[in-house]
Design an enzyme around this catalytic site. Structure first.
Site: not given
Ligand code: NVA
Ligand code: CP
Length: 316
Positions: A136, A139, A271
């Site tokens: 990510h 992020q 996050c």
């Molecule tokens: N680790 C989480 C982050 C969401 C922003 C996911 O992948 O669902």
């Molecule tokens: N932290 C993040 O990426 O949030 P969303 O899943 O809401 O985009």
């Protein structure tokens, strides 16, 4: 003033970025944030279109990219995968070669990192990773920006990530290692970060003067930490494992007892979205050391910097 030219580049992960490129993104982000707060126009992407493909839900990523493109004078086009022909079997490669004739950049949130890499390989316009199962990067850029704002430096700080060795952990680890931070990840056995990414992080830390420590002991990670970070125990796509994960991760909850080991002036990051009572207690996430909403806001500023540098190459 931007130090490096990143025009036309992709942002698929943190680890391929050079340290000076991350620094440039952060500098541009701080500048754009100030411009926005002071009402100074910064329409560096006038006439540009960003296609935004989502095969997973999102609040922050969607809103920050959409608002960011708008503030930069461009047009964000939300494309839900179920409405695209992609959802009916059109290939990633064909989708890339159609979109790149009409748009100036593509942001994608999906499951497979390989698909994002394939999209980028076939697209002539920049591709930005808005989260995969593996990483990510957007992020992590917002995370660094937030840490820098609160701590006035990055190198030398101890960052403790406690919980699942997931996409968010990977990008934080690679970003922190690149910037000379002391990154400690405490995860249960079997939920450790990806070893290839960890190896890259160790190599980067050796160059930057940082440190990467992977442990199963949350106390070792959090002791004297400047930053304490956690994320959900079951990520998007892992819903079926939720019950099992709740049990495995219970000793990894970030609570008042654990953060009492951190430095007194530590900041708490997440996050988001968060599950209070699971990976973090309300006492911590809603407490005085938590900066999670400033962190969420920084998604906007960090991504505006990325968009500006990749799509326009403007020296914001
Ligand atoms: N680790 C989480 C982050 C969401 C922003 C996911 O992948 O669902
Ligand atoms: N932290 C993040 O990426 O949030 P969303 O899943 O809401 O985009």
């Amino acid at each position: 003033m931007a130090k490096v030219d990143m025009r036309g580049r992709d942002l698929l992960a943190i680890y391929p970025l050079k340290r000076e490129e991350i620094e440039t993104i952060l500098e541009v982000a701080l500048d754009l944030k100030e411009k926005q707060q002071r009402g100074i126009p910064h329409r560096y992407l006038t006439g540009k279109v960003l296609a935004m493909i989502f095969t997973k839900p999102s609040t922050r990523t969607r809103v920050s990219f959409e608002v960011g493109m708008h503030q930069l004078g461009g047009y964000p086009m939300f494309l839900s995968a179920q409405d695209l022909q992609l959802g009916r079997g059109e290939t990633i490669a064909d989708t890339a070669r159609v979109l790149d004739k009409m748009v100036d950049g593509i942001m994608i949130r999906t499951y497979s990192q390989a698909e994002v890499e394939e999209l980028a390989a076939y697209s002539r316009v920049p591709v930005i990773n808005g989260l995969t199962d593996l990483v990510h990067p957007c992020q992590a850029l917002a995370d660094l920006l937030t840490i820098y704002e609160y701590k006035k430096r990055l190198a030398g700080l101890k960052v403790a990530y406690v919980g699942d060795g997931n996409n968010v952990a990977h990008s934080l680890m690679n970003a922190g290692a690149k910037m000379g931070m002391r990154v400690y990840l405490a995860t249960p056995e079997g939920y450790r970060p990806n070893e290839e990414l960890a190896e890259i992080a160790r190599r980067d830390a050796a160059v930057s003067g940082g440190e990467v420590v992977i442990t199963s002991d949350p106390e070792e990670a959090v002791r004297e930490a400047d930053v304490v970070y956690t994320d959900v125990w079951a990520s998007m796509g892992q819903e079926a494992e939720r019950e099992e994960r709740l049990k495995v991760f219970a000793p990894y909850q970030v609570n008042g007892r654990l953060v009492s080991l951190a430095r007194e002036d530590y900041i708490f990051l997440h996050c988001l979205p968060a599950h209070r009572g699971e990976e973090v207690t309300a006492e911590v996430i809603d407490g005085p050391r938590s900066v999670v909403f400033a962190q969420a806001e920084n998604r906007l500023h960090a991504q505006k910097a990325v968009l500006t540098l990749l799509l326009a190459g403007q020296e914001a």
